[in-house]
Every structure is written in structure tokens, then in C-alpha cells.
Design an enzyme around this catalytic site. Sequence first.
Site, mmCIF file in Angstrom:
data_model
loop_
_atom_site.group_PDB
_atom_site.id
_atom_site.type_symbol
_atom_site.label_atom_id
_atom_site.label_comp_id
_atom_site.label_asym_id
_atom_site.label_seq_id
_atom_site.Cartn_x
_atom_site.Cartn_y
_atom_site.Cartn_z
ATOM 1 N N ASP A 12 17.041 20.378 -27.595
ATOM 2 C CA ASP A 12 17.084 21.088 -26.318
ATOM 3 C C ASP A 12 15.789 20.726 -25.582
ATOM 4 O O ASP A 12 14.693 21.018 -26.080
ATOM 5 C CB ASP A 12 17.167 22.594 -26.606
ATOM 6 C CG ASP A 12 17.217 23.412 -25.337
ATOM 7 O OD1 ASP A 12 16.758 22.922 -24.282
ATOM 8 O OD2 ASP A 12 17.713 24.554 -25.395
ATOM 9 N N ALA A 69 19.840 15.469 -17.636
ATOM 10 C CA ALA A 69 20.297 16.793 -18.097
ATOM 11 C C ALA A 69 20.140 17.810 -16.971
ATOM 12 O O ALA A 69 19.102 17.869 -16.314
ATOM 13 C CB ALA A 69 19.503 17.230 -19.316
ATOM 14 N N GLY A 70 21.179 18.578 -16.747
ATOM 15 C CA GLY A 70 21.101 19.574 -15.688
ATOM 16 C C GLY A 70 22.178 20.622 -15.885
ATOM 17 O O GLY A 70 23.218 20.348 -16.498
ATOM 18 N N ALA A 101 21.345 37.913 -4.493
ATOM 19 C CA ALA A 101 21.375 39.355 -4.759
ATOM 20 C C ALA A 101 21.984 39.654 -6.132
ATOM 21 O O ALA A 101 21.643 40.648 -6.773
ATOM 22 C CB ALA A 101 22.167 40.066 -3.668
ATOM 23 N N ASN A 104 23.017 25.035 -0.755
ATOM 24 C CA ASN A 104 24.406 25.413 -0.995
ATOM 25 C C ASN A 104 24.481 26.907 -1.315
ATOM 26 O O ASN A 104 23.639 27.414 -2.058
ATOM 27 C CB ASN A 104 24.932 24.602 -2.186
ATOM 28 C CG ASN A 104 26.418 24.367 -2.077
ATOM 29 O OD1 ASN A 104 27.048 24.767 -1.097
ATOM 30 N ND2 ASN A 104 26.971 23.736 -3.082
ATOM 31 N N TYR A 132 19.627 26.304 -8.182
ATOM 32 C CA TYR A 132 19.963 24.888 -8.403
ATOM 33 C C TYR A 132 19.392 24.004 -7.281
ATOM 34 O O TYR A 132 18.759 22.975 -7.539
ATOM 35 C CB TYR A 132 21.484 24.766 -8.470
ATOM 36 C CG TYR A 132 22.011 23.386 -8.783
ATOM 37 C CD1 TYR A 132 21.952 22.865 -10.072
ATOM 38 C CD2 TYR A 132 22.602 22.606 -7.783
ATOM 39 C CE1 TYR A 132 22.466 21.599 -10.353
ATOM 40 C CE2 TYR A 132 23.118 21.349 -8.063
ATOM 41 C CZ TYR A 132 23.056 20.853 -9.349
ATOM 42 O OH TYR A 132 23.559 19.601 -9.627
ATOM 43 N N LYS A 137 16.702 20.837 -7.440
ATOM 44 C CA LYS A 137 17.071 19.476 -7.059
ATOM 45 C C LYS A 137 16.202 18.962 -5.903
ATOM 46 O O LYS A 137 15.987 17.760 -5.773
ATOM 47 C CB LYS A 137 18.562 19.411 -6.709
ATOM 48 C CG LYS A 137 19.464 19.712 -7.924
ATOM 49 C CD LYS A 137 19.200 18.738 -9.074
ATOM 50 C CE LYS A 137 20.106 18.932 -10.259
ATOM 51 N NZ LYS A 137 19.839 17.989 -11.360
HETATM 52 N N1 LIG Z 1 28.926 16.549 -11.199
HETATM 53 C C1 LIG Z 1 28.447 16.617 -9.975
HETATM 54 O O1 LIG Z 1 29.208 16.734 -9.000
HETATM 55 C C2 LIG Z 1 26.951 16.544 -9.724
HETATM 56 C C3 LIG Z 1 26.532 16.587 -8.402
HETATM 57 C C4 LIG Z 1 25.186 16.525 -8.127
HETATM 58 C C5 LIG Z 1 24.272 16.416 -9.171
HETATM 59 N N2 LIG Z 1 24.688 16.382 -10.438
HETATM 60 C C6 LIG Z 1 23.659 16.286 -11.494
HETATM 61 O O2 LIG Z 1 23.965 15.229 -12.384
HETATM 62 C C7 LIG Z 1 23.520 15.569 -13.701
HETATM 63 C C8 LIG Z 1 24.669 15.432 -14.697
HETATM 64 O O3 LIG Z 1 25.748 16.247 -14.258
HETATM 65 P P1 LIG Z 1 27.172 16.276 -14.968
HETATM 66 O O4 LIG Z 1 28.126 16.662 -13.937
HETATM 67 O O5 LIG Z 1 27.382 15.034 -15.749
HETATM 68 O O6 LIG Z 1 26.956 17.513 -15.941
HETATM 69 P P2 LIG Z 1 27.619 17.870 -17.351
HETATM 70 O O7 LIG Z 1 27.553 19.353 -17.468
HETATM 71 O O8 LIG Z 1 28.953 17.212 -17.514
HETATM 72 O O9 LIG Z 1 26.591 17.199 -18.396
HETATM 73 C C9 LIG Z 1 25.266 17.644 -18.514
HETATM 74 C C10 LIG Z 1 24.737 17.276 -19.869
HETATM 75 O O10 LIG Z 1 23.394 17.791 -19.967
HETATM 76 C C11 LIG Z 1 23.236 18.388 -21.239
HETATM 77 N N3 LIG Z 1 22.188 19.411 -21.234
HETATM 78 C C12 LIG Z 1 22.214 20.589 -20.566
HETATM 79 N N4 LIG Z 1 21.112 21.300 -20.860
HETATM 80 C C13 LIG Z 1 20.374 20.552 -21.723
HETATM 81 C C14 LIG Z 1 19.149 20.767 -22.401
HETATM 82 N N5 LIG Z 1 18.455 21.905 -22.263
HETATM 83 N N6 LIG Z 1 18.696 19.796 -23.231
HETATM 84 C C15 LIG Z 1 19.390 18.651 -23.397
HETATM 85 N N7 LIG Z 1 20.563 18.398 -22.782
HETATM 86 C C16 LIG Z 1 21.058 19.347 -21.958
HETATM 87 C C17 LIG Z 1 24.611 19.001 -21.530
HETATM 88 O O11 LIG Z 1 24.795 19.306 -22.902
HETATM 89 C C18 LIG Z 1 25.546 17.922 -21.010
HETATM 90 O O12 LIG Z 1 25.832 16.967 -22.003
HETATM 91 C C19 LIG Z 1 22.947 16.983 -13.613
HETATM 92 O O13 LIG Z 1 21.559 16.928 -13.454
HETATM 93 C C20 LIG Z 1 23.601 17.529 -12.364
HETATM 94 O O14 LIG Z 1 22.834 18.560 -11.787
HETATM 95 C C21 LIG Z 1 26.024 16.455 -10.757
#
Ligand SMILES: NC(=O)c1ccc[n+]([C@@H]2O[C@H](COP(=O)([O-])OP(=O)(O)OC[C@H]3O[C@@H](n4cnc5c(N)ncnc54)[C@H](O)[C@@H]3O)[C@@H](O)[C@H]2O)c1
Length: 442
Positions: free
Chosen positions: A258, A286-287, A295, A343, A349, A353
Site C-alpha cells: 500500500d 495509483a489513485g 457537506a 467536478n 479528488y 489532481k
Molecule cells: N478512469 C478514468 O476515467 C480516469 C479519469 C481521470 C483520471 N484517472 C486516473 O487514472 C489513474 C488510474 O485510474 P483507473 O481508472 O485505472 O483506476 P482503477 O481503480 O481501475 O485502478 C487503480 C489501481 O490503483 C490501485 N491502488 C489504489 N490505492 C492504492 C494504494 N494505496 N497503493 C497501491 N495501489 C493502489 C488499485 O488497487 C488499482 O489497481 C488514477 O490515478 C485515476 O485517478 C482515471
Amino acid sequence: MNDYLQNKNLRQLLKVLNIPIPVPPILKRNNNPYSDDELQQKKIAVAGKSSDFLHQIQQEIRILAGDATIYDAVIDGLVVSCVGMQTIEDLEDLFTNIKNTVRKIAANGRVVIVSKVDNMNPTTFAVQKSIDGFARALSKEIGGKNGITVNLLKITNEDVQPYEVVKAATFFLSDKSSFITGQVVEVNRDKGQEISSPVRLLHEQVAIVTGGARGIGAAAAKVLHREGARVIIVDVPQAKEDADRLANEIEGEAFLIDITKEDSATQLQQHILKNYGKLDILVNNAGITRDKTIAKMSIDQWRSVLNVNLKALIELTNTFLQDGFSEKAKVVSLSSISGIAGNVGQTNYSLTKAGVIGFTNSIAQNNNKKIYANAVAPGFIETKMTENLPFFVKEGGRRLSTLKQGGLPEDVAELIGFLASPLSDGINGQYIRVCGGSMLGA
Ligand SMILES: NC(=O)c1ccc[n+]([C@@H]2O[C@H](COP(=O)([O-])OP(=O)(O)OC[C@H]3O[C@@H](n4cnc5c(N)ncnc54)[C@H](O)[C@@H]3O)[C@@H](O)[C@H]2O)c1
């Protein structure tokens, strides 16, 4: 992918019944490894204001792509140089070149405009800046029906060489950038690596992808591996099954931790130093989201998003900046259009970002290892993160864009691959949206 308007049968039915729903264009994508003939099948014309710069890029693009001129009946790509335009009248050259070719550009065609800010004379500065607006408007005007993209490469450093622009243009002219349009990308760093072939650009590079077990991270890991990198997938222990499977597939390694855990950055750093010697590419992917209006948002929802998306990202990057990055390593961090436009329900979030963009910009300028740092800002991408959003939120995300659809993880992954590679050596401290020309924040 679960965008019903991409379903062939449904599209056919809507056509037969003459139901006036604007269906999104089918995008042509190329997720194959970079090859010497990446652009050879494309007829690309180069035009613009006459200058040494124009002649040099004309020569280089002629070697990379199928030959074409603006007088051909159909062209797949158009590069227009505005370098050297200084007066309002000079802009007519841009008008004429685009006006005379715009109807000849094939479906999924590419337009790359090149501008250069080379002196601080207010009129010249205004003229060059005005091209940003032109490129953005053109992208909205011609992209919706047939997947044409328009992007601007804007040279902001006097010493940038034409080959640096051509390397970046290779990506924006290719079918690896199908979901990127309406972007103004600064080309601001000189003395990048000259490359004679884009094949296996990341050979023997060591790369970390955080959150690499699924979604965008997994797609990025595959692209980096495809181009020759050794990839370490970092994800939470709960993602073991997915992480192990992917590591096996791409002959990489899964490192389960983590990233918000206190000593996780040091553990990763020590692991890399001991087993690989150095880190060439860090993809901060990771996100998480914990959406609630402010609120109703709990302090846990606030903290968890800030901790994963920003605090851990800064900690990990800083740890490798202290020790671990190779000279000219590439850091690519995931932002979001939520960080640019804001948003509803995402104050936590969006904050993180936007913070990613700030951090990226700062470390790109202030580091003694000369590393590169860029951010990627996806719009609506079809992943697990977006799958469970309410129907109308998803529809808004998809259709409120020039290309009228959501992107795929592969679209983001190709941009990450580009920013991790020497093709993007001219680009530093930037954020690039991969959003299909989303109206949000544009
Ligand atoms: N999907 C979208 O539309 C979108 C849009 C804008 C930005 N993003 C950004 O792109 C990135 C990936 O998004 P996604 O849609 O593939 O998300 P997802 O949820 O499919 O995958 C995220 C991955 O991050 C891992 N993760 C979360 N917390 C963690 C931690 N504490 N330590 C290690 N790993 C961790 C999760 O286990 C998962 O495998 C993120 O940063 C997200 O904010 C996604």
C-alpha cells in the site's frame, strides 16, 4: 468496453430507423509496438510559412511518412508550421493552408500545427498565442464526425531543434494518439536524444507503475513492456491475483504494498537499488475516488483520497529524487480533467489532481538530475473506476466531448508510453489531456 453506441448492430439499427442520435466515430487505434513504418502507410503533407524550420521538418517527415502534398485529393495527415509568423497578416497563411485541405483529410486523419514563441515583442507574442485558440477551435470543428484530431506543438525554447518537434509529431500523427485532440503541448527542452528508429525505445529501461494491477495502470505496464522495459507493478496486497497474472504475462514483477504505508517509498527504493540498480521510469498511476459533496464528506473520505493521490505520490517521487533515479529519468503522473475543470462531488479528488499538476511542474524545473516530469490528464475512460457511475453521469462524460465517446485504458497508456520514451524528450513540465476533446475545462 460498455459504450452501447460503439455496438455495430445498434449503430446499424439507428441508421435504418433513421433515428437522429449523433453516433460517435469509430476510432482507428494502433496498439502495436512502435515500428520503423509507424507512419509509412500515411500520406502526410507538410505546409506553412516558408522558413529553414519548415524545410527541415519537411525533409524529416518525408523520410518517416508516405509522401503527400496539400494538392493531393486525400491526405491522412497535415503538419502546418506557423514558425516565423509575426503579424496578423502572416496568419492568413495558416487560414489558407487549413481551408484548402480541411475537406481532404481522411477519417481518423491527424492535423499537427507547430508554432514558436521566439521573441517577446507583444504583437508577435499575441500572434503566436492566437494559434492556441485556432487549434482548439479547429479540433472541435472537424473532429466529431470522423475522428480527426488536431493538436498544437508550441516551441517555447529558442534552442529546440526541428528533430525534437518531429519526434513528438510522430506520436501525434500516429494512431496511438486517437483519443487526444485539442491539446497545446509545449516543446521546451533541447538536447534530447536523436533517434534513428523508434523500435524498442525502452529497451532495458526499469519502470515502476503504481496501481498497475488493473485499469489504466495495467495497460501502461503492457505498453512499457511492449517497448522493451522491465516493469515492476506496484499495487495493494488485495490486488495480488491480478498483479501476479499481469507480471507473469509481461515478464515483470509484482511488488505488493500500500503506497500510503509509512515506509513504502523507502522499501520500494531499496528494492530497486538492490535488484535493478536504478529507476528510469516512474508512472504515478495509483489513485482512488471517494465522491461526496463537501457537506456530506467524512474526514476519512477526504484523507484517504489526499493520501493515495497526492501525499504518497509526492513521497515516492521525492524518495527516488534523493536516490534511485537514473540521469534523465522520466516521471509520468496521473492527473485528471477533474483537476483542471473541477467536478461536483469531487472536491477532494479535484484538489489532488490539480496538486499533481503543480508537483509535476515544480520538479520538472527544480531538480539536479535533469529528470523529466509530465502529467497525463484523462477525461472519461472506460475502467472499473467509472463503471459504477450513474448512467447519466457516464453519458455526460462520454458525449460531452468532440469525439463523443469515452476513451480506453490503452489510449491513456499510449500517452504514458510516449511520455516515458525519448520521443518526448522535448516535452517537460507539461500536462496533456487524453479526453477526446472533452468540453469540461477546455
Ligand atoms: N478512469 C478514468 O476515467 C480516469 C479519469 C481521470 C483520471 N484517472 C486516473 O487514472 C489513474 C488510474 O485510474 P483507473 O481508472 O485505472 O483506476 P482503477 O481503480 O481501475 O485502478 C487503480 C489501481 O490503483 C490501485 N491502488 C489504489 N490505492 C492504492 C494504494 N494505496 N497503493 C497501491 N495501489 C493502489 C488499485 O488497487 C488499482 O489497481 C488514477 O490515478 C485515476 O485517478 C482515471
